[in-house]
Design a protein around this motif. Structure first.
Motif, PDB file in Angstrom:
ATOM      1  N   LEU A   5       0.849  -1.192   0.000  1.00  0.00           N
ATOM      2  CA  LEU A   5       0.000   0.000   0.000  1.00  0.00           C
ATOM      3  C   LEU A   5       0.885   1.243   0.000  1.00  0.00           C
ATOM      4  O   LEU A   5       1.755   1.398   0.859  1.00  0.00           O
ATOM      5  N   SER A   6       0.665   2.119  -0.975  1.00  0.00           N
ATOM      6  CA  SER A   6       1.494   3.310  -1.113  1.00  0.00           C
ATOM      7  C   SER A   6       0.645   4.505  -1.519  1.00  0.00           C
ATOM      8  O   SER A   6      -0.461   4.352  -2.032  1.00  0.00           O
ATOM      9  N   LEU A   7       1.197   5.687  -1.278  1.00  0.00           N
ATOM     10  CA  LEU A   7       0.448   6.919  -1.524  1.00  0.00           C
ATOM     11  C   LEU A   7       0.533   7.350  -2.974  1.00  0.00           C
ATOM     12  O   LEU A   7       1.617   7.510  -3.537  1.00  0.00           O
ATOM     13  N   GLY A   8      -0.633   7.550  -3.583  1.00  0.00           N
ATOM     14  CA  GLY A   8      -0.732   8.220  -4.870  1.00  0.00           C
ATOM     15  C   GLY A   8      -1.355   9.579  -4.653  1.00  0.00           C
ATOM     16  O   GLY A   8      -2.342   9.707  -3.924  1.00  0.00           O
ATOM     17  N   THR A   9      -0.795  10.614  -5.247  1.00  0.00           N
ATOM     18  CA  THR A   9      -1.233  11.978  -4.936  1.00  0.00           C
ATOM     19  C   THR A   9      -2.174  12.578  -5.969  1.00  0.00           C
ATOM     20  O   THR A   9      -2.483  13.766  -5.913  1.00  0.00           O
ATOM     21  N   TYR A  10      -2.645  11.764  -6.918  1.00  0.00           N
ATOM     22  CA  TYR A  10      -3.611  12.286  -7.886  1.00  0.00           C
ATOM     23  C   TYR A  10      -4.916  12.611  -7.167  1.00  0.00           C
ATOM     24  O   TYR A  10      -5.425  11.813  -6.385  1.00  0.00           O
ATOM     25  N   ARG A  11      -5.448  13.785  -7.423  1.00  0.00           N
ATOM     26  CA  ARG A  11      -6.695  14.268  -6.828  1.00  0.00           C
ATOM     27  C   ARG A  11      -6.615  14.479  -5.314  1.00  0.00           C
ATOM     28  O   ARG A  11      -7.641  14.667  -4.650  1.00  0.00           O
ATOM     29  N   VAL A  12      -5.429  14.457  -4.748  1.00  0.00           N
ATOM     30  CA  VAL A  12      -5.277  14.761  -3.325  1.00  0.00           C
ATOM     31  C   VAL A  12      -5.225  16.278  -3.166  1.00  0.00           C
ATOM     32  O   VAL A  12      -4.440  16.951  -3.836  1.00  0.00           O
ATOM     33  N   ARG A  13      -6.057  16.810  -2.299  1.00  0.00           N
ATOM     34  CA  ARG A  13      -6.106  18.270  -2.115  1.00  0.00           C
ATOM     35  C   ARG A  13      -4.944  18.765  -1.254  1.00  0.00           C
ATOM     36  O   ARG A  13      -4.224  19.670  -1.636  1.00  0.00           O
ATOM     37  N   ALA A  14      -4.775  18.171  -0.081  1.00  0.00           N
ATOM     38  CA  ALA A  14      -3.710  18.584   0.837  1.00  0.00           C
ATOM     39  C   ALA A  14      -2.578  17.565   0.749  1.00  0.00           C
ATOM     40  O   ALA A  14      -2.509  16.604   1.513  1.00  0.00           O
ATOM     41  N   VAL A  15      -1.678  17.763  -0.220  1.00  0.00           N
ATOM     42  CA  VAL A  15      -0.662  16.761  -0.517  1.00  0.00           C
ATOM     43  C   VAL A  15       0.294  16.560   0.648  1.00  0.00           C
ATOM     44  O   VAL A  15       0.627  15.424   1.007  1.00  0.00           O
ATOM     45  N   SER A  16       0.760  17.644   1.241  1.00  0.00           N
ATOM     46  CA  SER A  16       1.727  17.495   2.334  1.00  0.00           C
ATOM     47  C   SER A  16       1.110  16.752   3.516  1.00  0.00           C
ATOM     48  O   SER A  16       1.753  15.901   4.141  1.00  0.00           O
ATOM     49  N   GLN A  17      -0.141  17.049   3.830  1.00  0.00           N
ATOM     50  CA  GLN A  17      -0.811  16.362   4.941  1.00  0.00           C
ATOM     51  C   GLN A  17      -0.974  14.875   4.629  1.00  0.00           C
ATOM     52  O   GLN A  17      -0.702  14.015   5.483  1.00  0.00           O
ATOM     53  N   ALA A  18      -1.412  14.558   3.423  1.00  0.00           N
ATOM     54  CA  ALA A  18      -1.579  13.156   3.038  1.00  0.00           C
ATOM     55  C   ALA A  18      -0.248  12.427   3.068  1.00  0.00           C
ATOM     56  O   ALA A  18      -0.165  11.263   3.496  1.00  0.00           O
ATOM     57  N   ALA A  19       0.804  13.091   2.622  1.00  0.00           N
ATOM     58  CA  ALA A  19       2.122  12.456   2.607  1.00  0.00           C
ATOM     59  C   ALA A  19       2.613  12.180   4.015  1.00  0.00           C
ATOM     60  O   ALA A  19       3.156  11.099   4.288  1.00  0.00           O
ATOM     61  N   ARG A  20       2.450  13.133   4.911  1.00  0.00           N
ATOM     62  CA  ARG A  20       2.889  12.899   6.288  1.00  0.00           C
ATOM     63  C   ARG A  20       2.126  11.734   6.922  1.00  0.00           C
ATOM     64  O   ARG A  20       2.694  10.918   7.636  1.00  0.00           O
TER      65      ARG A  20
END
Length: 301
Positions: A5-20
């Protein structure tokens, strides 16, 4: 094994928050692109990547925002018609965009040529392949210099439509490298219960994911929830068939992540609760027999 399971940032609004959130939970990959988050995804990721030096970073080249198009035009990288087309595989542009990505992100393990089939509208297959090979040639230069770990193709419909095949992409990489020692190392394509042909094919021992794995590529499944549309189709009966007690999203991710020959499944989950829900489900993969029952049930509907 299920895919990681890994993070994809397509359509993510708050990228930095999702990444953290994702990296604190142990995501081994972050997948992004220069045009994500209206062109701000790389900038938002930069400080977070500094906090997690071991996470692997995948980005893309091909699509560009209007602002990026104006910058490319001003720097003489693209002619006006291409600068405002939203997509280019011109090798000069690929080099320019890759330099910008490295400058902002700090490091890149894998660069995907982004939906090359988009560049092929109006072109025959031979012309499209020529464009892809030239993009690969530019990325081979970065990989040979040790500036990126490798490159690949992230496609939405190219494999399904027959614009290219995995063996053809590998052959183009060999041409770009001038030998069999190429740096084509990754393939990304949609894998979900809506776009389930890759699952069915892999269960039968064939298809692009199996071809990619046999060639030593890292395989990524994008859009496991099909942009959220799949959740409407996740009836209680379907969820129970996959695994009783799961949420609809976790069940959908489990089905995609259990696909044979899939290494990484990308999700845009941004809350720790949703991440942990999905990770717990993926910790116990479906067997091939169980996954086959799910795809057979969907085919019968």
């Amino acid at each position: 094994m299920t895919a990681a399971l890994s993070l994809g940032t397509y359509r993510v609004r708050a990228v930095s928050q999702a990444a953290r959130t994702a990296l604190a939970a142990g995501s081994p990959w972050v997948d992004t692109a220069p045009n994500y988050a209206h062109g701000r995804a790389h900038e938002e990721l930069h400080p977070v990547l500094g906090e997690y030096p071991t996470v692997r970073v995948a980005t893309k080249t091909g699509f560009l925002t209007g602002e990026q198009g104006r910058a490319a035009l001003a720097e003489g990288v693209l002619p006006r018609e291409e600068a405002f087309s939203g997509h280019s595989l011109d090798p000069g542009f690929v080099r320019w965009q890759t330099e910008r990505s490295l400058a902002v992100l700090g490091r890149v393990d894998l660069i995907f040529v982004h939906n090359p089939e988009h560049d092929g509208h109006g072109l025959d297959r031979a012309a499209l392949h020529w464009r892809v090979r030239d993009a690969f040639t530019a990325l081979e230069e970065f990989a040979h210099a040790g500036r990126i770990g490798g490159y690949g193709v992230a496609t939405w419909s190219g494999l399904r439509s027959g614009a290219f095949s995995v063996p053809e992409l590998l052959a183009l990489a060999q041409q770009a490298a001038g030998s069999a020692e190429h740096h084509f190392t990754g393939l990304q394509m949609p894998v979900s219960l809506i776009m389930d042909d890759p699952i069915r094919q892999a269960l039968n021992g064939g298809g692009p994911l199996v071809q990619a794995k046999d060639a030593g590529l890292i395989t990524f499944g994008s859009a496991p929830l099909h942009g959220g549309e799949l959740l409407d189709a996740m009836t209680p009966e379907l969820v129970n068939l996959i695994r009783p007690g799961l949420s609809a999203s976790a069940a959908a991710l489990l089905a995609a992540g259990s696909c044979p020959s899939l290494d990484v499944v990308l999700t845009s989950t941004s809350t720790r609760e949703h991440w942990d829900d999905a990770a717990k489900a993926l910790a116990a993969p479906l067997t091939a027999e169980e996954l086959g029952r799910v795809t057979d049930e969907l085919a019968a509907d």
